[in-house]
Design a protein around this motif. Structure first.
Motif: not given
Length: 73
Positions: A21-32, A47-54, A63-66
């Motif tokens: 029922s959701y359209n996409y996933i947002n990804v967050y990460y932490s750097k220590y 990460i500003l890209d939204k990953y679609p849920i099909l 995730i490549t780091g770019n």
């Protein structure tokens, strides 16, 4: 992109049993990181890209780091 060098490493995430029922996933990460005095620095990024849920209930994200990111403060 927040790093100043390129690498051939990446992370691949597979997320199963997603509520479609959701359209996409947002990804967050932490750097220590720490300096020579062991003072720890923590940064949180979105990460500003939204990953679609099909139509399937599984999503693969690489995730490549770019990716373009926004620091969360």
């Amino acid at each position: 992109m927040h790093s100043n060098y390129s690498t051939d490493k990446s992370i691949e995430l597979t997320i199963d049993n997603i509520d479609t029922s959701y359209n996409y996933i947002n990804v967050y990460y932490s750097k220590y990181s720490s300096d020579k005095f062991s003072l720890t620095n923590t940064s949180i990024y979105k990460i500003l890209d939204k990953y679609p849920i099909l139509s399937s209930n599984s999503v693969k994200i690489r995730i490549t780091g770019n990716e373009n990111v926004e620091e969360i403060t």
